[in-house]
Design an enzyme around this catalytic site. Structure first.
Site, short mmCIF file in Angstrom:
data_model
loop_
_atom_site.label_atom_id
_atom_site.label_comp_id
_atom_site.label_asym_id
_atom_site.label_seq_id
_atom_site.Cartn_x
_atom_site.Cartn_y
_atom_site.Cartn_z
N LEU A 169 -20.64 86.77 -44.59
CA LEU A 169 -20.43 87.62 -45.77
C LEU A 169 -21.78 88.00 -46.33
O LEU A 169 -22.61 87.12 -46.59
CB LEU A 169 -19.62 86.87 -46.84
CG LEU A 169 -19.54 87.54 -48.21
CD1 LEU A 169 -18.74 88.84 -48.15
CD2 LEU A 169 -18.91 86.58 -49.24
N ASP A 170 -22.02 89.30 -46.52
CA ASP A 170 -23.25 89.78 -47.14
C ASP A 170 -22.91 90.33 -48.52
O ASP A 170 -22.31 91.40 -48.66
CB ASP A 170 -23.89 90.86 -46.26
CG ASP A 170 -25.30 91.21 -46.70
OD1 ASP A 170 -25.90 90.43 -47.45
OD2 ASP A 170 -25.80 92.28 -46.27
N GLY A 174 -26.25 96.50 -49.55
CA GLY A 174 -27.17 97.63 -49.47
C GLY A 174 -26.68 98.68 -48.49
O GLY A 174 -25.49 98.99 -48.42
N LEU A 195 -21.13 97.70 -54.70
CA LEU A 195 -20.50 98.50 -55.75
C LEU A 195 -21.01 99.93 -55.73
O LEU A 195 -20.59 100.74 -56.55
CB LEU A 195 -20.78 97.87 -57.12
CG LEU A 195 -20.02 96.58 -57.44
CD1 LEU A 195 -20.49 96.00 -58.77
CD2 LEU A 195 -18.53 96.81 -57.46
N GLN A 199 -23.84 103.73 -50.88
CA GLN A 199 -24.08 102.73 -49.86
C GLN A 199 -22.83 102.50 -49.01
O GLN A 199 -22.90 102.43 -47.78
CB GLN A 199 -24.55 101.42 -50.50
CG GLN A 199 -25.93 101.51 -51.11
CD GLN A 199 -26.37 100.22 -51.80
OE1 GLN A 199 -25.55 99.32 -52.05
NE2 GLN A 199 -27.64 100.13 -52.10
N CYS A 356 -43.84 97.19 -60.80
CA CYS A 356 -43.35 96.12 -59.93
C CYS A 356 -44.51 95.49 -59.16
O CYS A 356 -44.64 94.26 -59.07
CB CYS A 356 -42.31 96.65 -58.96
SG CYS A 356 -40.71 97.02 -59.69
#
Length: 392
Positions: A169-170, A174, A195, A199, A356
């Protein structure tokens, strides 16, 4: 006059590199004892009240609007601010306001779609061909971004010590590179959840194009909605930063609930070694609902949910290099992005990527891989005794 005095004190205590500030009234001042590395031009004074309310939001929005210009490296400027104890990043008198956060299933879906559903065409401009939007893994200095992203996928999957024809399960899959690599190269039966409509559409098309319908499935589904299923392996990359502080316990409980007794999970995410935090500007404009948990915080939730930590690996320098390459790629397509959106969006995104890089460079944030099992019972022999197997 009061604004000028405020800003002089503000800049004097915010950076550990020499800077020059051009003020709105035509005057200039150099802060530091050497030739300025960065020049800040304030075309229009940002009201003091806004800066005190939340300096990151006020200054970030002023840069987006062109009221502030920066000549030189934004990354170097923000790195110096992160490294300076008295800067607006650390002084609590400049962090009075933070945007409200909600993380029920409806808000979580909206938050994800606000960021990831900007459009696959946008991300395709500056991500590598694998469309991987997370920290790469540079095994060699000469690795390009695509190679490093493929390295990262294999590094994660190898840590699981996966056995053929088992299930994976991932969580937060993405654009599907990890889950589809697991299906094609590791002979695993895979399920990915996201979600993001964009993607989901792309991964679903990849599954069909590559004839993987019998071994791969992608779901447009909240990870909390998975019912009565367990998996041999779980991966989750760049996901827990989106769930919110109040849902970290639920997130790790789901990992534990979905993992078989002898299963292995690899959780990869941005983590602050100094303790959890969020940034007002990022939360308002880039990652609604975002929260970077502290290392101790994550470990507490892992242990509370009956999971065992088998390995921890910080990859901070890898993510700094990743975001630096992203920003270089982004700026090579700056005009195309401007045509898609507008100049304000371009300035916002450039600021985000360089911020970032600065945050990783300064150690303000880290990215850590957590290798987890269900303790010392049935899962005690599922992983080899040494780390050597990870690198074969």
């Amino acid at each position: 006059m009061l604004e000028k005095k405020f800003y002089k004190t503000f800049f004097k205590h915010s950076f550990n590199i020499p800077i020059k500030v051009n003020y709105w009234d035509g005057s200039s001042e150099v802060y530091g004892d050497a030739t300025p590395e960065v020049t800040i031009t304030i075309n229009e004074a940002v009201p003091i009240k806004q800066v005190i309310n939340n300096a990151s939001i006020a200054l970030g929005e002023a840069f987006m609007d062109g009221r502030i210009e920066i000549d030189g490296s934004i990354q170097a400027l923000l790195t110096s601010a992160y490294e300076t104890a008295g800067s607006f990043f650390h002084d609590k008198k400049f962090i009075h306001f933070l945007p409200k956060q909600k993380h029920d299933e409806k808000e979580s879906k909206e938050d994800v779609q606000n960021h990831y559903d900007i459009g696959n065409n946008f991300y395709n401009l500056w991500l590598d061909p694998t469309m991987t939007y997370s920290c790469a893994y540079f095994e060699k200095d000469t690795d390009n971004l695509e190679t490093a992203q493929i390295n990262k996928v294999h590094h994660i999957l190898n840590k699981l010590n996966p056995q053929p024809r088992r299930t994976l399960l991932d969580i937060g899959c993405g654009w599907g590179t990890l889950m589809l690599t697991a299906a094609k190269e590791y002979d695993l039966r895979v399920v990915g959840v996201t979600l993001s409509q964009e993607q989901f559409n792309l991964v679903n098309q990849k599954i069909k194009d590559e004839g993987l319908e019998n071994v791969a499935e992608v779901r447009l589904q909240d990870y909390r909605e998975i019912k009565d299923e367990q998996f041999d392996y779980i991966t989750s990359v760049g996901m827990f930063e989106h769930v919110g502080k109040e849902n970290l316990q639920t997130y790790f409980k789901c990992v534990a609930d979905y993992l078989k007794t002898d299963g292995v999970a690899l959780i990869h995410g941005i983590t602050r070694q100094q303790g959890g935090a969020n940034n007002g500007w990022l939360n308002k404009w880039i990652f609604p609902g975002g929260y970077v948990p502290g290392l101790e915080e994550n470990i507490h939730h892992i242990i509370e949910n009956g999971l065992q930590i088998d390995d921890l690996e910080p990859l901070r320098r890898h993510y700094q290099k990743t975001t630096e390459i992203w920003d270089k790629n982004f700026n090579e397509h700056r005009e195309e992005v401007k045509e898609m959106f507008d100049e304000r969006f371009v300035r916002m995104w450039d600021l985000y990527l360089q911020a970032c890089s600065a945050s990783f460079e300064s150690g303000n944030i880290d990215v850590i891989q957590y290798l987890l099992t269900k303790g010392t019972g049935a899962s005690s022999n599922v992983l080899p005794m040494t780390r050597e197997y990870m690198y074969k």
